[in-house]
Design a protein around this motif. Structure first.
Motif, PDB file in Angstrom:
ATOM      1  N   ASN A   4      -5.972  57.980 -16.931  1.00 13.97           N
ATOM      2  CA  ASN A   4      -5.260  57.761 -15.680  1.00 13.97           C
ATOM      3  C   ASN A   4      -6.215  57.940 -14.505  1.00 13.97           C
ATOM      4  O   ASN A   4      -7.298  58.516 -14.651  1.00 13.97           O
ATOM      5  CB  ASN A   4      -4.099  58.753 -15.552  1.00 13.97           C
ATOM      6  CG  ASN A   4      -2.952  58.216 -14.726  1.00 13.97           C
ATOM      7  OD1 ASN A   4      -3.135  57.284 -13.945  1.00 13.97           O
ATOM      8  ND2 ASN A   4      -1.782  58.793 -14.892  1.00 13.97           N
ATOM      9  N   VAL A   5      -5.832  57.434 -13.339  1.00 14.23           N
ATOM     10  CA  VAL A   5      -6.602  57.686 -12.121  1.00 14.23           C
ATOM     11  C   VAL A   5      -6.174  59.034 -11.557  1.00 14.23           C
ATOM     12  O   VAL A   5      -5.078  59.516 -11.828  1.00 14.23           O
ATOM     13  CB  VAL A   5      -6.387  56.574 -11.063  1.00 14.23           C
ATOM     14  CG1 VAL A   5      -6.967  55.264 -11.536  1.00 14.23           C
ATOM     15  CG2 VAL A   5      -4.908  56.411 -10.744  1.00 14.23           C
TER      16      VAL A   5
ATOM     17  N   LEU B  65     -10.191  47.974  -0.048  1.00 13.07           N
ATOM     18  CA  LEU B  65      -8.876  48.465  -0.440  1.00 13.07           C
ATOM     19  C   LEU B  65      -8.317  47.678  -1.618  1.00 13.07           C
ATOM     20  O   LEU B  65      -7.744  48.249  -2.552  1.00 13.07           O
ATOM     21  CB  LEU B  65      -7.934  48.348   0.765  1.00 13.07           C
ATOM     22  CG  LEU B  65      -6.612  49.113   0.734  1.00 13.07           C
ATOM     23  CD1 LEU B  65      -6.856  50.590   0.502  1.00 13.07           C
ATOM     24  CD2 LEU B  65      -5.857  48.892   2.043  1.00 13.07           C
ATOM     25  N   ARG B  66      -8.517  46.371  -1.591  1.00  9.59           N
ATOM     26  CA  ARG B  66      -8.056  45.516  -2.682  1.00  9.59           C
ATOM     27  C   ARG B  66      -8.711  45.926  -4.004  1.00  9.59           C
ATOM     28  O   ARG B  66      -8.050  45.989  -5.045  1.00  9.59           O
ATOM     29  CB  ARG B  66      -8.373  44.061  -2.368  1.00  9.59           C
ATOM     30  CG  ARG B  66      -7.887  43.075  -3.423  1.00  9.59           C
ATOM     31  CD  ARG B  66      -8.370  41.664  -3.142  1.00  9.59           C
ATOM     32  NE  ARG B  66      -7.922  40.744  -4.157  1.00  9.59           N
ATOM     33  CZ  ARG B  66      -6.766  40.103  -4.147  1.00  9.59           C
ATOM     34  NH1 ARG B  66      -5.939  40.263  -3.124  1.00  9.59           N
ATOM     35  NH2 ARG B  66      -6.426  39.291  -5.111  1.00  9.59           N
ATOM     36  N   GLY B  67     -10.011  46.209  -3.957  1.00 12.57           N
ATOM     37  CA  GLY B  67     -10.726  46.612  -5.164  1.00 12.57           C
ATOM     38  C   GLY B  67     -10.206  47.918  -5.735  1.00 12.57           C
ATOM     39  O   GLY B  67     -10.040  48.050  -6.956  1.00 12.57           O
ATOM     40  N   LYS B  68      -9.912  48.879  -4.869  1.00 16.71           N
ATOM     41  CA  LYS B  68      -9.414  50.174  -5.336  1.00 16.71           C
ATOM     42  C   LYS B  68      -8.018  50.061  -5.939  1.00 16.71           C
ATOM     43  O   LYS B  68      -7.721  50.670  -6.972  1.00 16.71           O
ATOM     44  CB  LYS B  68      -9.425  51.180  -4.169  1.00 16.71           C
ATOM     45  CG  LYS B  68     -10.810  51.698  -3.816  1.00 16.71           C
ATOM     46  CD  LYS B  68     -10.748  52.783  -2.777  1.00 16.71           C
ATOM     47  CE  LYS B  68     -12.112  53.439  -2.587  1.00 16.71           C
ATOM     48  NZ  LYS B  68     -12.551  54.206  -3.768  1.00 16.71           N
ATOM     49  N   ILE B  69      -7.155  49.273  -5.287  1.00 16.97           N
ATOM     50  CA  ILE B  69      -5.799  49.104  -5.820  1.00 16.97           C
ATOM     51  C   ILE B  69      -5.837  48.311  -7.129  1.00 16.97           C
ATOM     52  O   ILE B  69      -5.107  48.619  -8.079  1.00 16.97           O
ATOM     53  CB  ILE B  69      -4.893  48.419  -4.774  1.00 16.97           C
ATOM     54  CG1 ILE B  69      -4.775  49.292  -3.522  1.00 16.97           C
ATOM     55  CG2 ILE B  69      -3.498  48.163  -5.355  1.00 16.97           C
ATOM     56  CD1 ILE B  69      -4.026  48.638  -2.380  1.00 16.97           C
TER      57      ILE B  69
ATOM     58  N   ILE C 212      -6.571  50.489 -10.075  1.00 16.44           N
ATOM     59  CA  ILE C 212      -5.401  51.210 -10.578  1.00 16.44           C
ATOM     60  C   ILE C 212      -4.652  50.343 -11.585  1.00 16.44           C
ATOM     61  O   ILE C 212      -4.187  50.823 -12.624  1.00 16.44           O
ATOM     62  CB  ILE C 212      -4.475  51.629  -9.417  1.00 16.44           C
ATOM     63  CG1 ILE C 212      -5.170  52.660  -8.533  1.00 16.44           C
ATOM     64  CG2 ILE C 212      -3.160  52.204  -9.951  1.00 16.44           C
ATOM     65  CD1 ILE C 212      -4.382  53.073  -7.311  1.00 16.44           C
ATOM     66  N   SER C 213      -4.526  49.045 -11.295  1.00  8.60           N
ATOM     67  CA  SER C 213      -3.817  48.152 -12.228  1.00  8.60           C
ATOM     68  C   SER C 213      -4.566  48.033 -13.545  1.00  8.60           C
ATOM     69  O   SER C 213      -3.953  47.893 -14.605  1.00  8.60           O
ATOM     70  CB  SER C 213      -3.622  46.768 -11.598  1.00  8.60           C
ATOM     71  OG  SER C 213      -4.824  46.020 -11.576  1.00  8.60           O
ATOM     72  N   GLN C 214      -5.893  48.093 -13.505  1.00 11.48           N
ATOM     73  CA  GLN C 214      -6.679  48.015 -14.742  1.00 11.48           C
ATOM     74  C   GLN C 214      -6.498  49.269 -15.589  1.00 11.48           C
ATOM     75  O   GLN C 214      -6.464  49.206 -16.813  1.00 11.48           O
ATOM     76  CB  GLN C 214      -8.154  47.816 -14.414  1.00 11.48           C
ATOM     77  CG  GLN C 214      -8.470  46.470 -13.780  1.00 11.48           C
ATOM     78  CD  GLN C 214      -9.940  46.336 -13.436  1.00 11.48           C
ATOM     79  OE1 GLN C 214     -10.807  46.576 -14.272  1.00 11.48           O
ATOM     80  NE2 GLN C 214     -10.239  45.978 -12.202  1.00 11.48           N
TER      81      GLN C 214
ATOM     82  N   ASP D 153       2.757  49.110 -13.522  1.00 12.68           N
ATOM     83  CA  ASP D 153       2.914  50.524 -13.177  1.00 12.68           C
ATOM     84  C   ASP D 153       3.534  50.666 -11.785  1.00 12.68           C
ATOM     85  O   ASP D 153       3.173  49.950 -10.847  1.00 12.68           O
ATOM     86  CB  ASP D 153       1.545  51.216 -13.206  1.00 12.68           C
ATOM     87  CG  ASP D 153       1.640  52.670 -12.804  1.00 12.68           C
ATOM     88  OD1 ASP D 153       2.100  53.475 -13.627  1.00 12.68           O
ATOM     89  OD2 ASP D 153       1.269  52.979 -11.654  1.00 12.68           O
ATOM     90  N   THR D 154       4.449  51.608 -11.638  1.00 14.27           N
ATOM     91  CA  THR D 154       5.164  51.761 -10.368  1.00 14.27           C
ATOM     92  C   THR D 154       4.252  52.199  -9.226  1.00 14.27           C
ATOM     93  O   THR D 154       4.453  51.783  -8.080  1.00 14.27           O
ATOM     94  CB  THR D 154       6.313  52.775 -10.524  1.00 14.27           C
ATOM     95  OG1 THR D 154       5.795  54.003 -11.054  1.00 14.27           O
ATOM     96  CG2 THR D 154       7.384  52.238 -11.450  1.00 14.27           C
TER      97      THR D 154
END
Length: 528
Positions: free
Chosen positions: A264-265, A306-310, A313-315, A321-322
């Motif tokens: 997990n992150v 910001l797009r890269g960090k979010i 999380i999806s990866q 994931d909520t």
């Protein structure tokens, strides 16, 4: 073609055809003698040099090659990729491996030790790269230009596409020695670039110089002299500020990821993203961009950062994931022209994966109509229990959202003994979602849920019954799961899922007339 084996044991091998002689080298890269001379003399001017701040403090120097040099480096990289087979413990810069797969190797381990290598790329000098190329059998006239294209400032440039694979090839001997050290001691070892991770189930006293220390930051003097010697003799230096030991009760972190029941992150990672989005929402993009550049010392687009960090999380957590979906929606509100893909909530997947099955019997003496459950499973398709479709004149399924919209299905594969069937259907892909399989054996007392549509009627919703695994049994060579809750009529063919909605079994039989309630273990699908 040279192999990792030759590099590992120091054997001189035959070079790849592209590097056999200078003529082949120039033809492959489509370069002239004049261009090679310019690169050799002025290579330092062919890079853009800038720094970025590290999360742990300090700065990292990035050497970004210009367009032409980048093109040549990518050509060389293609040759290296064909000739180098990375070791199993190596997860950095390897296709289909990542920081996530690196962390997953240590799931369930009670003790974890992280050792970071200081200045990993800068430590790899031109002389070391030259030694590698000679080991590969590259002749001297080709070697000098290979060095000119892949090195700058007497080291591997962090920013060149060739540097990661060269560093892995340089580190191959160290990996082999650490693997040998760990194998005899039952220690798991992985490396992600400059991050070395060791883990064990039992007390890892063999990793330390004395008794097992208290979890927390350590120094090299706390670590086994043999292990440190392997690192040092291979030309690397442990970073004294980044040696950490996590004990059984510690929250374990590997390459920035939290390792508990799953990878997990960290909460801090998510919290920092939320803070940036809040700043955007409150003060607008220009102010947030300026703050981003001033506070973090980073230049470029805040939106891409910001797009890269979010996306990361999806990866790690999945697109459904909520936490990811909440951040992605807020990002999309701020950047309508740069949308992140948003998945489906757990409830949406659960709902659209489960369908109602109806069977009309061939035998007129039998009851003419019965209902059961069916569900969509990733990589397998539409699944039900075979007894729900056995002896059918016709089979239809529908979703409770549209009970009047019925789809005919046929049996594609089945096994009567396993009581499992895979159905062929023509349902449009946008109409359904798939559950995922849990491909490990469940444990007694593990919480599970029975999903399905028992006694379905107009307005019925998916029934979710919480229960636990009561036991396991093997009957006629079929692995069965005994569940604590009742599997009622109409539940048959529906999924039994764990707390993460992963399918562990298919409802087989149960109810008030049965002594026990049984599901077929989902692994039995492989036998169809």
């Amino acid at each position: 073609m040279p192999t990792a084996i030759g590099v590992m044991f120091g054997h001189t091998t035959k070079p790849p055809p592209e590097f056999t002689d200078l003529s082949s080298f120039k033809t492959y890269l489509d370069v002239t003698d004049n261009e090679l001379a310019v690169i050799k003399k002025h290579r330092s001017k062919m890079y853009s040099h800038f720094t970025i701040r590290k999360r742990s403090g300090g700065v990292r120097v990035i050497n970004a090659p210009n367009k032409r040099l980048l093109f040549l480096q990518r050509g060389i990289l293609d040759v290296f990729v064909k000739m180098h087979t990375p070791r199993k413990p190596v997860h950095g810069f390897v296709k289909n491996r990542s920081a996530i797969t690196n962390a997953e190797e240590h799931l369930g381990r009670n003790h974890v030790i992280n050792i970071d290598l200081k200045d990993y790329f800068p430590t790899i000098s031109e002389n070391r790269v030259s030694g590698l190329f000679r080991t590969l059998g590259v002749p001297d006239d080709v070697l000098e230009y290979l060095i000119a294209i892949t090195c700058v400032g007497n080291k591997l440039p962090q920013g060149a596409p060739t540097s990661p694979i060269i560093s892995n090839m340089i580190s191959l001997k160290m990996d082999r020695q650490l693997m040998k050290f760990c194998k005899t001691r039952r220690i798991k070892y992985t490396r992600y670039a400059d991050d070395l991770t060791f883990s064990t189930y039992t007390n890892p006293h063999q990793l330390f110089s004395n008794d097992t220390p208290t979890p927390g930051r350590l120094t090299t003097s706390d670590i086994s002299e043999e292990l440190i010697s392997i690192i040092l003799t291979n030309g690397f230096v442990p970073n004294e500020d980044k040696i950490k030991y996590f004990g059984p009760s510690s929250r374990k972190e590997i390459t920035g990821l939290i390792v508990s029941e799953k990878v997990n992150v960290s909460r801090i990672f998510v919290r920092n993203i939320r803070a940036i989005i809040y700043d955007l929402e409150k003060n607008g993009y220009p102010a947030a961009q300026k703050k981003f550049e001033t506070k973090l010392g980073k230049f470029g687009s805040l939106s891409e950062h910001l797009r890269g960090k979010i996306s990361w999380i999806s990866q790690v957590k999945s697109i459904n994931d909520t936490v990811y979906m909440g951040l992605a929606r807020r990002f999309n509100d701020q950047f309508p022209s740069n949308q992140l893909k948003i998945g489906h909530s757990k409830g949406e997947i659960r709902d659209l994966a489960n369908w109602v099955l109806e069977k009309d019997y061939k035998d007129p003496k039998s009851k003419t109509f019965s209902q059961g459950s069916a569900f969509f499973l990733q990589d397998y398709g539409l699944i039900t229990a075979y007894h729900c479709v056995e002896g059918a004149k016709s089979i239809e399924i529908f979703h409770p959202h549209e009970p009047s919209k019925k789809f005919p299905v046929t049996v594609e594969k089945f096994c009567k003994q396993r009581d499992l069937a895979i159905l062929r259907h023509t349902i449009p892909t946008e109409k359904y979602l798939c559950l995922n399989i849990y491909d490990e054996k469940t444990k007694v007392e593990e919480p599970v849920r029975i999903l399905g549509y028992p006694s379905f009627g107009a307005g019925s919703r998916l029934q979710i019954r919480d229960t636990k695994i009561a036991g396991h049994q093997r009957k006629s060579a079929v692995e069965q799961i005994i569940v604590g809750g009742k599997i009622n009529q109409g539940n048959s063919g529906g999924p039994i899922v764990d707390q993460f909605d992963r399918v562990v079994g298919v409802a087989h039989k149960g109810g008030p007339d049965e002594a026990i309630d049984i599901a077929i273990a989902i692994q039995e699908l492989k036998g169809l």
